[in-house]
Design a protein around this motif. Structure first.
Motif, short mmCIF file in Angstrom:
data_model
loop_
_atom_site.label_atom_id
_atom_site.label_comp_id
_atom_site.label_asym_id
_atom_site.label_seq_id
_atom_site.Cartn_x
_atom_site.Cartn_y
_atom_site.Cartn_z
N LYS A 1 0.83 -1.20 0.00
CA LYS A 1 0.00 0.00 0.00
C LYS A 1 0.87 1.25 0.00
O LYS A 1 0.51 2.26 -0.59
N GLU A 2 2.02 1.15 0.63
CA GLU A 2 2.96 2.29 0.63
C GLU A 2 3.52 2.52 -0.78
O GLU A 2 3.72 3.66 -1.19
N ARG B 1 0.91 4.45 -2.51
CA ARG B 1 0.87 5.84 -2.05
C ARG B 1 1.97 6.67 -2.70
O ARG B 1 1.72 7.78 -3.18
N LYS B 2 3.17 6.12 -2.76
CA LYS B 2 4.29 6.86 -3.33
C LYS B 2 4.14 7.05 -4.84
O LYS B 2 4.39 8.13 -5.36
N SER C 1 -1.97 11.19 -0.42
CA SER C 1 -1.52 11.43 0.95
C SER C 1 -1.73 10.19 1.82
O SER C 1 -2.50 9.29 1.48
N SER C 2 -1.05 10.17 2.94
CA SER C 2 -1.24 9.07 3.88
C SER C 2 -2.67 9.09 4.44
O SER C 2 -3.23 8.04 4.77
N THR C 3 -3.26 10.27 4.53
CA THR C 3 -4.65 10.39 4.98
C THR C 3 -5.59 9.72 3.99
O THR C 3 -6.51 8.99 4.38
N LEU D 1 -4.80 7.33 1.90
CA LEU D 1 -4.56 5.89 1.99
C LEU D 1 -5.30 5.31 3.20
O LEU D 1 -5.91 4.24 3.10
N ALA D 2 -5.30 6.03 4.30
CA ALA D 2 -6.02 5.57 5.49
C ALA D 2 -7.53 5.49 5.21
O ALA D 2 -8.20 4.55 5.64
#
Length: 82
Positions: free
Chosen positions: A19-20, A23-24, A29-31, A33-34
């Protein structure tokens, strides 16, 4: 009605991406992705960026689930959740 991103997670497994990694590569954003992890609604812009990176359409990564048709969930004690 809810959204399910199970198709997206399956696609990541097929690509051997975390998942990272997603995201990259998509610059979400990490938000965001959350929110995806929780099955929350995210912006169309974010979904389109994911589709662009994965070379797919929206229906390849997201689907709608009617709550009244969803499978009942169980609690840790095996009883049906409210």
């Amino acid at each position: 009605m809810k959204l399910s991103y199970n198709k997206l997670w399956k696609r990541l497994i097929d690509l051997d991406w975390t998942k990272e990694d997603l995201r990259k590569k998509t610059k979400i954003s990490s938000t965001t992705l959350a929110k995806l992890n929780r099955g929350d609604i995210v912006t169309t812009d974010s979904l389109l960026r994911i589709c662009e990176v994965l070379s797919c359409d929206l229906n390849d990564i997201v689907e709608t689930v009617h709550e009244d048709l969803a499978e009942p969930t169980t609690r840790n004690d095996g009883k049906l959740a409210d």
